[in-house]
Design an enzyme around this catalytic site. Structure first.
Site, PDB file in Angstrom:
ATOM      1  N   ASP A  34       5.711  -5.097   9.278  1.00 48.01           N
ATOM      2  CA  ASP A  34       4.639  -5.516   8.271  1.00 48.01           C
ATOM      3  C   ASP A  34       4.617  -4.362   7.146  1.00 48.01           C
ATOM      4  O   ASP A  34       4.803  -3.390   7.350  1.00 48.01           O
ATOM      5  CB  ASP A  34       3.360  -5.436   8.967  1.00 48.01           C
ATOM      6  CG  ASP A  34       2.210  -6.131   8.228  1.00 48.01           C
ATOM      7  OD1 ASP A  34       2.097  -5.831   7.045  1.00 48.01           O
ATOM      8  OD2 ASP A  34       1.485  -6.921   8.912  1.00 48.01           O
ATOM      9  N   ILE A  35       4.799  -5.207   5.844  1.00 52.05           N
ATOM     10  CA  ILE A  35       5.036  -4.168   4.850  1.00 52.05           C
ATOM     11  C   ILE A  35       3.660  -3.514   4.393  1.00 52.05           C
ATOM     12  O   ILE A  35       3.619  -2.611   3.652  1.00 52.05           O
ATOM     13  CB  ILE A  35       5.588  -4.927   3.521  1.00 52.05           C
ATOM     14  CG1 ILE A  35       4.664  -6.205   3.121  1.00 52.05           C
ATOM     15  CG2 ILE A  35       6.942  -5.182   3.872  1.00 52.05           C
ATOM     16  CD1 ILE A  35       5.030  -6.926   1.692  1.00 52.05           C
ATOM     17  N   GLN A  97      -6.166 -15.442  10.498  1.00 58.11           N
ATOM     18  CA  GLN A  97      -4.811 -15.721   9.999  1.00 58.11           C
ATOM     19  C   GLN A  97      -4.809 -16.036   8.449  1.00 58.11           C
ATOM     20  O   GLN A  97      -5.512 -16.684   8.048  1.00 58.11           O
ATOM     21  CB  GLN A  97      -4.211 -17.038  10.858  1.00 58.11           C
ATOM     22  CG  GLN A  97      -2.770 -17.233  10.797  1.00 58.11           C
ATOM     23  CD  GLN A  97      -2.176 -18.424  11.410  1.00 58.11           C
ATOM     24  OE1 GLN A  97      -2.917 -19.050  12.031  1.00 58.11           O
ATOM     25  NE2 GLN A  97      -0.831 -18.448  11.504  1.00 58.11           N
ATOM     26  N   VAL A  98      -3.506 -15.249   8.075  1.00 58.96           N
ATOM     27  CA  VAL A  98      -3.565 -15.254   6.771  1.00 58.96           C
ATOM     28  C   VAL A  98      -2.101 -16.155   6.226  1.00 58.96           C
ATOM     29  O   VAL A  98      -1.989 -16.845   5.356  1.00 58.96           O
ATOM     30  CB  VAL A  98      -3.480 -13.779   6.013  1.00 58.96           C
ATOM     31  CG1 VAL A  98      -2.966 -14.024   4.318  1.00 58.96           C
ATOM     32  CG2 VAL A  98      -4.646 -13.431   6.064  1.00 58.96           C
ATOM     33  N   HIS A 103       2.750 -15.432  14.504  1.00 56.38           N
ATOM     34  CA  HIS A 103       3.319 -14.089  14.662  1.00 56.38           C
ATOM     35  C   HIS A 103       2.306 -13.290  15.337  1.00 56.38           C
ATOM     36  O   HIS A 103       1.039 -13.433  15.319  1.00 56.38           O
ATOM     37  CB  HIS A 103       3.524 -13.318  13.344  1.00 56.38           C
ATOM     38  CG  HIS A 103       2.384 -13.341  12.488  1.00 56.38           C
ATOM     39  ND1 HIS A 103       2.045 -14.730  11.442  1.00 56.38           N
ATOM     40  CD2 HIS A 103       1.287 -12.696  11.783  1.00 56.38           C
ATOM     41  CE1 HIS A 103       0.890 -14.387  10.864  1.00 56.38           C
ATOM     42  NE2 HIS A 103       0.548 -13.151  11.195  1.00 56.38           N
ATOM     43  N   HIS A 105       1.174  -9.376  16.176  1.00 57.57           N
ATOM     44  CA  HIS A 105       1.335  -7.955  15.758  1.00 57.57           C
ATOM     45  C   HIS A 105       1.421  -6.946  16.873  1.00 57.57           C
ATOM     46  O   HIS A 105       0.730  -7.148  17.652  1.00 57.57           O
ATOM     47  CB  HIS A 105      -0.218  -7.773  14.979  1.00 57.57           C
ATOM     48  CG  HIS A 105      -0.394  -8.406  13.656  1.00 57.57           C
ATOM     49  ND1 HIS A 105      -0.165  -8.106  12.185  1.00 57.57           N
ATOM     50  CD2 HIS A 105      -0.927  -9.899  13.671  1.00 57.57           C
ATOM     51  CE1 HIS A 105      -0.735  -9.177  11.633  1.00 57.57           C
ATOM     52  NE2 HIS A 105      -1.078 -10.089  12.161  1.00 57.57           N
TER      53      HIS A 105
HETATM   54  P1  AMP Z   1      -2.107 -12.490   9.634  1.00 61.60           P
HETATM   55  O1  AMP Z   1      -1.687 -13.915   9.324  1.00 61.60           O
HETATM   56  O2  AMP Z   1      -3.790 -12.158   9.586  1.00 61.60           O
HETATM   57  O3  AMP Z   1      -1.833 -12.245  11.286  1.00 61.60           O
HETATM   58  O4  AMP Z   1      -1.472 -11.443   8.652  1.00 61.60           O
HETATM   59  C1  AMP Z   1      -0.228 -11.532   8.098  1.00 61.60           C
HETATM   60  C2  AMP Z   1       0.280 -10.061   7.867  1.00 61.60           C
HETATM   61  O5  AMP Z   1       1.370 -10.316   7.376  1.00 61.60           O
HETATM   62  C3  AMP Z   1      -0.412  -8.922   7.117  1.00 61.60           C
HETATM   63  O6  AMP Z   1      -0.446  -7.819   8.199  1.00 61.60           O
HETATM   64  C4  AMP Z   1       0.325  -8.762   6.027  1.00 61.60           C
HETATM   65  O7  AMP Z   1       0.229  -7.340   5.916  1.00 61.60           O
HETATM   66  C5  AMP Z   1       1.705  -9.127   6.399  1.00 61.60           C
HETATM   67  N1  AMP Z   1       2.590  -9.607   5.466  1.00 61.60           N
HETATM   68  C6  AMP Z   1       2.466 -10.373   4.254  1.00 61.60           C
HETATM   69  N2  AMP Z   1       3.326 -10.409   3.716  1.00 61.60           N
HETATM   70  C7  AMP Z   1       4.745  -9.582   4.157  1.00 61.60           C
HETATM   71  C8  AMP Z   1       5.883  -9.575   3.903  1.00 61.60           C
HETATM   72  N3  AMP Z   1       6.584 -10.389   3.014  1.00 61.60           N
HETATM   73  N4  AMP Z   1       6.554  -8.786   4.922  1.00 61.60           N
HETATM   74  C9  AMP Z   1       6.108  -8.373   6.030  1.00 61.60           C
HETATM   75  N5  AMP Z   1       4.787  -8.515   6.277  1.00 61.60           N
HETATM   76  C10 AMP Z   1       3.968  -9.217   5.403  1.00 61.60           C
END
Ligand code: AMP
Length: 141
Positions: A34-35, A97-98, A103, A105
């Site tokens: 995760d970045i 979820q974003v 995925h 974590h």
């Molecule tokens: P969620 O969908 O809520 O589980 O969270 C999405 C996760 O993706 C968040 O923790 C972000 O920090 C992470 N994220 C967003 N863009 C990137 C990327 N390009 N590479 C790695 N992680 C990412």
């Protein structure tokens, strides 16, 4: 539930259209850092097949992701000298979820240290590269 969007950012990473800090890959599963880590070593574990989240994923792909998440959790305990691991997985906007490619974590934790808020701070590229290399090496060994 909306259908899977192949233009989501993780689908682009899986197609190698965007870069990532890769940690692990097999025929069904891909994992990268995760970045914006909530703690050092915060890793995301994905099925390679398109799935929006736990509500539409093929159960075999979910099982494969779970197995890899466990492998990464065990390796991360050593690599990041962790005291514990937080595993999180969010489904749909209402579920937190974003990014809409399933995925999991895997977040190494130190006793008494709170996680940073989600997506709050981008980690330095050299730090992420170092962490990914160490974790990938531990997973190979
Ligand atoms: P969620 O969908 O809520 O589980 O969270 C999405 C996760 O993706 C968040 O923790 C972000 O920090 C992470 N994220 C967003 N863009 C990137 C990327 N390009 N590479 C790695 N992680 C990412």
């Amino acid at each position: 539930m909306p259908s899977y969007d192949p233009q989501n950012i993780f689908a682009k990473i899986l197609r190698d259209e965007l870069p990532c800090y890769k940690v692990y890959e097999d025929d069904k599963v891909f994992a990268f850092l995760d970045i914006m880590p909530r703690a050092p070593g915060h890793t995301l574990v994905l099925p390679k097949s398109p799935a929006r989240n736990v509500l539409d994923v093929d159960p075999d792909d979910l099982a494969a992701v779970s197995k890899v998440a466990q492998k990464i959790a065990k390796a991360a305990m050593t690599v990041f000298n962790a005291d514990g691991i937080t595993v999180q997985q969010f489904n749909e906007g209402a579920g937190g979820q974003v990014v809409f490619h399933l995925h999991v974590h895997v977040i190494p934790r130190k006793a008494g240290v709170a996680m940073k808020p989600a997506a709050s701070e981008k980690e330095k590229p050299e730090v992420l590269a170092g962490h990914a290399a160490k974790l990938a090496a531990a997973l190979k060994g």
